[in-house]
Design a protein around this motif. Sequence first.
Motif: not given
Length: 510
Positions: A29-57
């Motif tokens: 049991a345990g939750t890690l909370t991460v602060s990311s500076p940007q919401d990429p707006g889509s979680w589809d792998p073909v939609d983005t190049f953003l490192v903040n997408w990759a940090s999550v995905s």
Amino acid sequence: MINKKGIHAAFIALALTGSLLTTGPAFAAGTLTVSSPQDPGSWDPVDTFLVNWASVSTNIFDGLTYRGPDRKLVPGLATSWKELDGGKRLRFTLREGVKFHNGEPFNAEAVKYTFDRLLGEEGSKGPQKSNYAVIEKVEIIDEKTVDLHLKAPDPVLLTKLAGYGAMIVPPKYIQEKGEDYFNTHPVGTGPFKFVSYEPKVAIKLEAFADHWGGAPKLSNLDFRFIAEPATAVAELQAGRVDLVIPPTIPIGMIPTIQGDDKLEIVSTPGPTVYALRFNTRDGITKDPKVRKALILGVDRDTIIQSILGGQAAPIASFQGELSFGFDPTMKPLPYDPEQAKALLKEAGVAPGASVQIDVRGNDATFNEVVQAVASYLQLVGINATIKPYETNVLLNDIIPAGKTGAMFQQSWGGWTLDYDNTAYSMYHSGEKWNPYDKDADLDKLLESQRSITDQPKREEILKQIANYAADRALEMPLYNLNAIYGVSKRVKNFTPVPDSRLRLTDVTVE
């Protein structure tokens, strides 16, 4: 303690043997909370190049291959691969017993669907297709074997399969739910599965106990999108955030974090480079003499020391030392305001001429940098005005449409650690990040190296490209910034990664 030894040994052994993890403790049991500076707006792998997408995905999806913090490529959803037909065909043996988060089986059909989709109409809507254009077709040999037929050998393809557009997606789920639903309700085979998403606020994940690599040690993983750096640091200090990821933390706030006995700064050399790119189509920056003058007019070494606290290195091209294709013999143009003035005069630019510099409004550190750049330009007779944009607006609406001012902020991670990933995107005619320039000779160079498997020969061409771009002064290279993380000491077994592609399976929180 921060674990800087790379990928967890158990994961390496698992990946190399292709076996399933059948022993060991269940996730705690345990939750890690991460602060990311940007919401990429889509979680589809073909939609983005953003490192903040990759940090999550990177936690939601798997690729056929995987590259960890030590930058070594190991098996992912494929347990092995081999070259056939002189490198024009790659045969992958797929991992058995893998399921998507919705229970759908991972198999050869899923691999074929993923790449047909990426290289088809859906992929054409996003920025990833060109990175995989060498793939002609995917052939299913049997349920656990696929061949990627290539138009030509691609020496970087195996690395590209470890991230972004090549993440394997569930065919049945997407076909049943639709593309728009998948954008906001992602399903993959990764160690964490999707729970909820509130745009521009947060995405919540939970451990996927049936992951082929074993259950993560965390039960939950929450990412909060905090664009304002001071807010992110305040939340870290208050204990409401456990980890702040790049490029959030302003250099000026590093002492604040270091002065808190509950927190620490973890910094590692990264691939991310910063530049001010030029509009080579319109206005005074259409002239390469003017572009060179603007570069000569800025003291970048002083900026690195005084504003960045030495957490960066100067660059002569749009890449850092981690990049394959880096030329150590290239030297940045020196700070020479007198030569800058002479070139401007030679180009017919009168003192008092103006340029607009477009930047990401939430990047506090870079905003300090660009203020300094503007001050230096003032000294050589150029009035620079700074126009901030919301990050997604600048990246999705302004730059690709060719609506920038004379100069615009570009930061690039080059996540493949290969200059091709940067140079082709930045300089090839018609690419999303090259809205202004067309150069047939440069196009030819860029295209020529993509099919060369002789790495020393390809490296020489990449160096030629870097020198060619520098000769034409296509951007003002600024610096290669370290990846800087703010970390609560509650967090254990965290490995800082240079490219922000966090795989948080071994992390725990006290």
